[in-house]
Scaffold this active site. Structure first.
Site, PDB file in Angstrom:
ATOM      1  N   LYS A   1       0.866  -1.177   0.000  1.00  0.00           N
ATOM      2  CA  LYS A   1       0.000   0.000   0.000  1.00  0.00           C
ATOM      3  C   LYS A   1       0.902   1.226   0.000  1.00  0.00           C
ATOM      4  CE  LYS A   1      -3.644   2.387   2.458  1.00  0.00           C
ATOM      5  NZ  LYS A   1      -4.641   2.309   3.535  1.00  0.00           N
TER       6      LYS A   1
ATOM      7  N   ARG B   1     -10.462  10.040   1.939  1.00  0.00           N
ATOM      8  CA  ARG B   1     -10.289  10.619   3.278  1.00  0.00           C
ATOM      9  C   ARG B   1     -11.327  11.707   3.506  1.00  0.00           C
ATOM     10  NH1 ARG B   1      -3.664  10.916   3.219  1.00  0.00           N
ATOM     11  NH2 ARG B   1      -3.336   8.659   3.103  1.00  0.00           N
TER      12      ARG B   1
ATOM     13  N   LYS C   1       1.465   9.761   6.013  1.00  0.00           N
ATOM     14  CA  LYS C   1       1.498   8.321   6.299  1.00  0.00           C
ATOM     15  C   LYS C   1       2.773   7.661   5.780  1.00  0.00           C
ATOM     16  CE  LYS C   1      -3.522   7.864   6.791  1.00  0.00           C
ATOM     17  NZ  LYS C   1      -4.712   7.008   6.591  1.00  0.00           N
TER      18      LYS C   1
ATOM     19  N   GLU D   1       7.708  -7.185   1.167  1.00  0.00           N
ATOM     20  CA  GLU D   1       6.429  -7.276   1.887  1.00  0.00           C
ATOM     21  C   GLU D   1       5.666  -8.540   1.478  1.00  0.00           C
ATOM     22  OE1 GLU D   1       5.325  -5.499   4.288  1.00  0.00           O
ATOM     23  OE2 GLU D   1       6.237  -3.511   4.212  1.00  0.00           O
TER      24      GLU D   1
ATOM     25  N   LYS E   1      -2.110  -1.429  -3.902  1.00  0.00           N
ATOM     26  CA  LYS E   1      -2.986  -0.258  -3.857  1.00  0.00           C
ATOM     27  C   LYS E   1      -2.151   1.001  -3.921  1.00  0.00           C
ATOM     28  CE  LYS E   1      -6.070   1.947  -0.598  1.00  0.00           C
ATOM     29  NZ  LYS E   1      -6.629   1.894   0.721  1.00  0.00           N
TER      30      LYS E   1
ATOM     31  N   TYR F   1     -14.909   1.261  -7.245  1.00  0.00           N
ATOM     32  CA  TYR F   1     -16.179   1.963  -7.029  1.00  0.00           C
ATOM     33  C   TYR F   1     -17.069   1.865  -8.268  1.00  0.00           C
ATOM     34  CZ  TYR F   1     -13.492   3.702  -3.113  1.00  0.00           C
ATOM     35  OH  TYR F   1     -12.715   3.756  -1.984  1.00  0.00           O
TER      36      TYR F   1
HETATM   37  C1  PBG Z   1      -7.240   3.650   5.384  1.00  0.00           C
HETATM   38  C2  PBG Z   1      -7.673   3.434   3.981  1.00  0.00           C
HETATM   39  C3  PBG Z   1      -7.512   4.377   2.967  1.00  0.00           C
HETATM   40  C4  PBG Z   1      -8.102   3.836   1.825  1.00  0.00           C
HETATM   41  C5  PBG Z   1      -8.600   2.583   2.160  1.00  0.00           C
HETATM   42  N1  PBG Z   1      -8.319   2.344   3.502  1.00  0.00           N
HETATM   43  C6  PBG Z   1      -6.930   5.719   3.006  1.00  0.00           C
HETATM   44  C7  PBG Z   1      -5.595   5.925   3.577  1.00  0.00           C
HETATM   45  O1  PBG Z   1      -4.769   5.022   3.672  1.00  0.00           O
HETATM   46  O2  PBG Z   1      -5.346   7.059   3.978  1.00  0.00           O
HETATM   47  C8  PBG Z   1      -8.153   4.544   0.513  1.00  0.00           C
HETATM   48  C9  PBG Z   1      -9.158   4.067  -0.459  1.00  0.00           C
HETATM   49  C10 PBG Z   1      -9.432   5.008  -1.569  1.00  0.00           C
HETATM   50  O3  PBG Z   1      -8.778   6.064  -1.753  1.00  0.00           O
HETATM   51  O4  PBG Z   1     -10.351   4.692  -2.351  1.00  0.00           O
HETATM   52  N2  PBG Z   1      -7.022   2.558   6.150  1.00  0.00           N
END
Ligand code: PBG
Length: 326
Positions: free
Chosen positions: A197, A207, A219, A235, A250, A315
């Site tokens: 991620k 967010r 982050k 990972e 992701k 989505y």
């Molecule tokens: C947080 C989380 C995020 C998304 C899924 N789970 C945002 C982040 O890591 O700040 C993002 C999903 C998206 O942008 O569609 N645990």
């Protein structure tokens, strides 16, 4: 003469030689849920709704009827329930456990996946527990966070979740969650790990939708640097060894090389998440009349699958499932 165009001559021949097909059962629909009784359109994500539990059940039923095999749930937690220890994340009467239970009663065959991370539950918006030093600098605590994530995973499993999906990127969490689930009798609950991620700017609209942006800092001490792909293999090896059932990359479209690399280095299924920013880039261009929405969406998903993903969180899942029917 050798003529590659012969294989492209008619629709029938093109279908015969096609290497990748997309089906609605490849798709996982991310869904937002909140405590209100109303279903509220999310302004920052046109076409996406924050559902009441009743609305969620109805919409998930429609998606399931269209052939979508799974949904993944994201909660918007009321401010009053957010705390620095994120205790609401393992409240058995909390929003997500009630949503899981309602979905499993209404649609027993639908696979219910839940997000494991603390950002909706602490006022800091970070995926882990936050410690501040005297200068106000934030530090995300790893091992202390993992303990809370284990409680969250057990809580979701108890409510009936089929799969838990840790998205927090803490070290060692997959192994600890696996142990915790096994010890509590949930050895059949699977783990989809967000293995790679990235610290991506493409999560911005999400967010906004959950009011979960980090209040301080970013982050980057836990999510991966977009410049790295070999690190994704590190990972991968860890998540495999720790007992993950499915690995995820992701975002998806900017990271197709990572999906491919992971596909070549693991025997586990690979998932990819087409995130909110990827959704919006297509949506906004389509709304301005600059792109053909349907064609671009199909191309984006096909390319993610071609890169090596066996399942895609998107989505667009419901729209695509409808298009695949006709
Ligand atoms: C947080 C989380 C995020 C998304 C899924 N789970 C945002 C982040 O890591 O700040 C993002 C999903 C998206 O942008 O569609 N645990």
């Amino acid at each position: 003469m050798i003529r590659p165009r012969r294989n492209r001559r008619t629709p029938a021949i093109r279908e015969l030689v096609r290497e990748i097909t997309l089906s609605s059962s490849d798709l996982i629909l991310p869904m937002f849920v909140h405590e209100d009784g109303e279903d509220v359109p999310i302004v920052a994500m046109p076409g996406v709704t924050r559902w009441s539990i009743d609305g969620l059940v109805r919409e998930a039923g429609e998606a399931h009827a269209l052939g979508i095999a799974a949904v993944v749930l994201f909660p918007k937690i009321e401010d009053a329930l957010k705390s620095s220890d994120a205790a609401e994340c393992h409240n058995a009467q909390g929003l997500i456990p009630r949503a899981i239970a309602a979905l499993k009663v209404a649609h027993p065959g639908l696979c219910v996946i839940t997000d494991i991370a603390l950002d909706p539950y602490n006022a800091d918006g970070h995926d882990g527990l936050v410690q501040r030093d005297e200068g106000g600098e934030v530090k995300i605590l790893n091992d202390e966070t993992v303990e809370v994530l284990c409680q969250q995973a057990i809580c979701h499993a108890r409510a009936g979740a089929d799969i838990v999906a840790p998205s927090d990127m803490m070290d060692g969490r997959v192994g600890e969650i696996r142990n915790a689930l096994d010890m509590e009798g949930f050895s059949e609950v699977s783990i989809i790990s967000y293995t790679a991620k990235y610290a991506s700017a493409l999560y911005g609209p999400f967010r906004g939708a959950l009011d979960s942006a980090p209040k301080d800092g970013d982050k980057k001490t836990y999510q991966m640097d977009p410049a790295n792909s070999i690190e994704a293999l590190r990972e991968t090896l860890l998540d495999e060894a720790e007992g993950a059932d499915i690995l995820m990359v992701k975002p998806a479209s900017y990271y197709l090389d990572v999906i491919s690399k992971m596909r070549e280095h693991t025997t586990l299924p690979v998932a990819a998440y087409q995130v909110s920013g990827e959704y919006l880039m297509i949506k906004a261009a389509a709304q301005s009349g600059w792109l053909d929405e349907r064609a671009v969406i199909m191309e984006s998903l096909i390319s993610i699958k071609r890169a090596g993903a066996s399942m895609i969180l998107s989505y667009f899942a419901k729209d695509v499932a409808k298009w695949l029917r006709c």
